[in-house]
Design a protein around this motif. Structure first.
Motif, short mmCIF file in Angstrom:
data_model
loop_
_atom_site.label_atom_id
_atom_site.label_comp_id
_atom_site.label_asym_id
_atom_site.label_seq_id
_atom_site.Cartn_x
_atom_site.Cartn_y
_atom_site.Cartn_z
N LEU A 241 -4.01 -39.06 -20.34
CA LEU A 241 -3.21 -38.15 -19.53
C LEU A 241 -2.60 -38.86 -18.33
CD1 LEU A 241 -5.36 -34.88 -19.61
CD2 LEU A 241 -2.98 -35.10 -20.32
N HIS A 242 -3.40 -39.69 -17.64
CA HIS A 242 -2.88 -40.44 -16.49
C HIS A 242 -1.77 -41.40 -16.93
CE1 HIS A 242 -5.62 -38.78 -13.63
NE2 HIS A 242 -6.71 -39.26 -14.23
N CYS A 243 -1.99 -42.06 -18.06
CA CYS A 243 -0.98 -42.98 -18.58
C CYS A 243 0.31 -42.25 -18.91
CB CYS A 243 -1.52 -43.70 -19.80
SG CYS A 243 -0.33 -44.77 -20.64
N SER A 244 0.21 -41.08 -19.56
CA SER A 244 1.39 -40.30 -19.90
C SER A 244 2.12 -39.81 -18.66
CB SER A 244 0.98 -39.12 -20.78
OG SER A 244 2.09 -38.34 -21.13
N ALA A 245 1.36 -39.38 -17.65
CA ALA A 245 1.98 -38.92 -16.40
C ALA A 245 2.70 -40.06 -15.69
CB ALA A 245 0.92 -38.30 -15.50
N PHE A 246 2.08 -41.25 -15.61
CA PHE A 246 2.72 -42.40 -14.96
C PHE A 246 3.99 -42.81 -15.70
CE2 PHE A 246 -1.65 -43.83 -13.26
CZ PHE A 246 -1.50 -42.98 -12.17
N GLU A 247 3.92 -42.82 -17.02
CA GLU A 247 5.09 -43.22 -17.81
C GLU A 247 6.22 -42.20 -17.66
OE1 GLU A 247 6.04 -44.81 -22.37
OE2 GLU A 247 4.03 -44.12 -21.79
N GLU A 248 5.87 -40.91 -17.63
CA GLU A 248 6.88 -39.88 -17.43
C GLU A 248 7.52 -40.00 -16.06
OE1 GLU A 248 7.22 -34.98 -17.39
OE2 GLU A 248 5.38 -35.97 -18.09
N ALA A 249 6.71 -40.30 -15.03
CA ALA A 249 7.25 -40.45 -13.68
C ALA A 249 8.17 -41.66 -13.60
CB ALA A 249 6.10 -40.60 -12.68
N ALA A 474 -6.53 -46.52 -24.22
CA ALA A 474 -5.99 -45.48 -23.36
C ALA A 474 -4.47 -45.43 -23.37
CB ALA A 474 -6.47 -45.69 -21.92
N GLY A 475 -3.86 -46.49 -23.94
CA GLY A 475 -2.41 -46.51 -23.98
C GLY A 475 -1.80 -47.18 -22.77
N LEU A 476 -2.63 -47.92 -21.95
CA LEU A 476 -2.12 -48.56 -20.75
C LEU A 476 -1.23 -49.76 -21.06
CD1 LEU A 476 -5.34 -48.47 -18.55
CD2 LEU A 476 -3.38 -46.94 -18.47
N ASP A 477 -1.37 -50.31 -22.28
CA ASP A 477 -0.52 -51.44 -22.64
C ASP A 477 0.93 -51.02 -22.84
OD1 ASP A 477 -1.33 -49.96 -24.83
OD2 ASP A 477 -0.86 -51.59 -26.23
N ARG A 478 1.16 -49.71 -23.05
CA ARG A 478 2.52 -49.21 -23.24
C ARG A 478 3.13 -48.66 -21.94
NH1 ARG A 478 2.69 -44.96 -25.44
NH2 ARG A 478 0.53 -44.32 -25.66
N LEU A 479 2.42 -48.79 -20.83
CA LEU A 479 2.86 -48.19 -19.58
C LEU A 479 3.94 -49.04 -18.92
CD1 LEU A 479 2.51 -46.03 -17.43
CD2 LEU A 479 0.75 -47.46 -16.39
N PRO A 480 5.17 -48.53 -18.77
CA PRO A 480 6.21 -49.30 -18.07
C PRO A 480 6.00 -49.21 -16.57
CG PRO A 480 7.10 -47.19 -18.77
CD PRO A 480 5.67 -47.24 -19.27
N LEU A 481 6.05 -50.36 -15.92
CA LEU A 481 5.84 -50.41 -14.47
C LEU A 481 7.04 -51.10 -13.83
CD1 LEU A 481 2.07 -51.41 -14.40
CD2 LEU A 481 3.05 -49.15 -14.03
N PRO A 482 8.19 -50.45 -13.78
CA PRO A 482 9.37 -51.07 -13.16
C PRO A 482 9.25 -51.08 -11.65
CG PRO A 482 9.88 -48.83 -13.82
CD PRO A 482 8.48 -49.12 -14.29
N VAL A 483 9.84 -52.09 -11.04
CA VAL A 483 9.83 -52.22 -9.58
C VAL A 483 11.20 -51.87 -9.06
CG1 VAL A 483 9.44 -53.79 -7.65
CG2 VAL A 483 8.09 -54.01 -9.75
N SER A 484 11.27 -50.85 -8.19
CA SER A 484 12.51 -50.39 -7.57
C SER A 484 13.56 -50.03 -8.61
CB SER A 484 13.06 -51.48 -6.64
OG SER A 484 12.13 -51.78 -5.64
N GLY A 485 13.11 -49.46 -9.70
CA GLY A 485 14.04 -48.98 -10.71
C GLY A 485 14.53 -50.05 -11.66
N PHE A 486 14.09 -51.34 -11.50
CA PHE A 486 14.55 -52.38 -12.41
C PHE A 486 13.80 -52.29 -13.71
CE2 PHE A 486 15.65 -54.09 -8.28
CZ PHE A 486 16.93 -54.54 -8.48
N PRO A 487 14.47 -52.57 -14.85
CA PRO A 487 13.76 -52.56 -16.13
C PRO A 487 12.80 -53.71 -16.24
CG PRO A 487 16.01 -53.35 -16.43
CD PRO A 487 15.90 -52.87 -15.01
N ARG A 488 11.81 -53.52 -17.07
CA ARG A 488 10.82 -54.56 -17.26
C ARG A 488 11.45 -55.78 -17.92
NH1 ARG A 488 5.94 -52.21 -20.48
NH2 ARG A 488 7.66 -51.29 -21.64
N ALA A 489 11.01 -56.92 -17.56
CA ALA A 489 11.49 -58.15 -18.18
C ALA A 489 10.85 -58.30 -19.54
CB ALA A 489 11.16 -59.35 -17.30
N SER A 490 11.49 -59.01 -20.42
CA SER A 490 10.94 -59.24 -21.76
C SER A 490 9.78 -60.21 -21.69
CB SER A 490 12.03 -59.80 -22.68
OG SER A 490 12.49 -61.04 -22.18
#
Length: 496
Positions: A241-249, A474-490
């Motif tokens: 649930l936390h992972c889904s909420a973070f990814e949605e945000a 838990a699905g944390l490996d799929r969690l996108p963590l962009p910084v200041s709206g930038f997309p994640r690097a490959s």
């Protein structure tokens, strides 16, 4: 003399009333199945095809839908045919002189088998080809447009298809049984041609069940696992649930600040991802609110039931293989003059009959799951309010082939001792020992292989995911963590 005439008249009157009663019962049963199938198809059809500006296309689709409803009702009747016969036999054994079940007799059950056989032939050979050609027809060139012009074109196409199939069956009969009597028998359209053609279709359906049922038995475990709440040992709902909420945000922040990214964003794709995450979060909330009994008892019991039913099916087939080697009476064949209500078709009595009915339904559901899970028929899977008319026709044909082959499939595997009634027992290949023996051996081998491979692989994957990789569980490996709206690097850029 008058007394004898009166007795003959009373017997005829009694037979007439019995026939009328059987017709009424059969009509009520079929009407119930027809209504249920009509409701089901109404929820799967594409509404745009029935509310178009062209009234002609809408009329054609409505007629085709009614033909599909009839075919699906016949398919459902074929599924219920064998279980209904087994239960009726046990009821007649338990209550032989009960006044309230006098309507339930061997004549009624034989009549239902014959009707299902007749309607299956009618649907497969005439109605479904007619429905397909009718939806695809436009009328002959130069003729006046309308529904009647489409009917003319469809009838001509159906006649050409009948001649083509008749020639193919004739050639096949000449190759398999090259004698004058066999070729001349094909001139008898109703007594030989249609049953012979349906025998070929039924054989293809039995082969399709041989492939789809083991695959479906293996898929039943994963399907049940998605529907039920797993124990906390196998998944952590709070972390998901936390992972889904973070990814949605994170995705919502991307949508609200599209100008802060250097790279262009696919806004439609982002909106679909947000909707998918919201749906997933609602499902996770429902699973978190499930009681401890549902979490810790429902899932293990369901898996245990599936394992017991699958293992019992394989055990019965293995015993039937031994019976085939020892006793010739174990071969599937038609019932010759025997009536129901005389002897139980299970060695365990009523309990064994209930087990047989449960196994037959379980294998039918598994075959449907395996059919729609196979890559070859993946595109036929119906969608809610988004299924085209041609796709509905294809689904009805496939389901009718599977369901009409179910009685032959169950009797060939020895799941029941009830011999095939009506014209179902007239198939020539049912008397071939090598075909029946190899079919049983192939089913037992494929089911065991799929069960062992899928069950051990699923358990191994769950344990590895739960203990060795808790973040991945838990699905944390799929969690996108962009910084200041930038997309994640490959991954390549990160390594550099």
């Amino acid at each position: 003399m008058e007394a004898a005439d009166h007795e003959v008249l009373s017997v005829r009157e009694q037979l007439f009333h019995e026939r009328v009663r059987e017709c009424i019962i059969s009509t009520l049963l079929f009407a119930t199945l027809y209504i249920l199938c009509h409701i089901a198809l109404t929820h799967f059809k594409k509404p745009a095809e029935f509310t178009t500006a062209d009234d002609e296309d809408a009329t054609v689709n409505k007629i085709a839908l009614e033909l599909c409803t009839f075919t699906l009702a016949v398919a459902l009747g074929a599924v219920l045919l064998l279980p209904f016969s087994i239960i009726s036999n046990e009821v007649l054994l338990s209550l032989p002189r009960n006044y309230y079940i006098q309507w339930l007799n061997g004549s009624l059950i034989h009549g239902l088998w014959n009707l299902v056989f007749l309607f299956s032939n009618l649907s497969l050979i005439f109605l479904m080809p007619f429905a397909y050609f009718f939806t695809e027809s436009e009328g002959f060139a130069g003729s006046k447009k309308g529904v009647l012009a489409r009917v003319y074109e469809t009838v001509v196409m159906l006649m050409l298809l009948t001649l083509l199939v008749l020639g193919m069956v004739w050639v096949a009969s000449a190759i398999v049984d090259n004698n004058k009597a066999s070729r001349e028998s094909l001139y008898d359209f109703w007594e030989y041609y249609l049953p012979y053609l349906y025998s070929c279709i039924s054989f293809l359906g039995v082969l399709l069940l041989l492939v789809c049922t083991p695959l479906g038995l293996a898929r039943m475990f994963s399907v049940t696992g998605k529907l039920l709440v797993k124990p906390r040992l196998l998944e952590d709902l709070e972390e998901q649930l936390h992972c889904s909420a973070f990814e949605e945000a994170a995705l919502t922040r991307r949508i609200c600040n599209p100008t802060s990214c250097w790279l262009p964003l696919d806004m439609e794709l982002l909106h679909r991802q947000v909707l998918a995450l919201q749906t997933q979060r609602v499902l996770l909330e429902k699973r978190r609110k499930a009681s401890a009994w549902q979490r810790n008892l429902g899932y293990p019991l369901a898996m245990l039931c599936l394992l017991v039913l699958t293992g019992l099916s394989v055990l019965i087939v293995a015993i039937h293989i031994l019976e085939l080697l020892i006793d010739e009476a174990a071969m599937p064949r038609g019932m010759q003059g025997a009536s129901l209500g005389q002897v139980s078709f299970s060695k365990l009595g009523s309990f064994g009959a209930v087990v047989q009915v449960v196994l037959i339904f379980y294998l039918m559901v598994s075959s449907v799951v395996g059919f729609y899970s196979s890559p070859l028929f993946w595109g036929l899977r119906p969608r809610w309010h988004d299924t085209a008319m041609t796709q509905i026709i294809g689904n009805c044909v496939c389901l009718l082939v599977l369901s009409s082959a179910l009685p032959v499939f169950s009797r060939t595997l020895g799941l029941t001792r009830l011999d095939l009634l009506g014209d179902f027992g007239r198939f020539n290949w049912l008397g071939n020992f090598y075909i029946v023996f190899l079919y049983n051996a192939a089913f037992a081998g494929l089911t065991t292989l799929c069960l062992v491979k899928t069950f051990t692989a699923a358990v191994r994957a769950e344990l590895i995911r739960a203990f060795a990789h808790p973040a991945s569980s838990a699905g944390l490996d799929r969690l996108p963590l962009p910084v200041s709206g930038f997309p994640r690097a490959s991954r390549k850029t990160q390594h550099q």
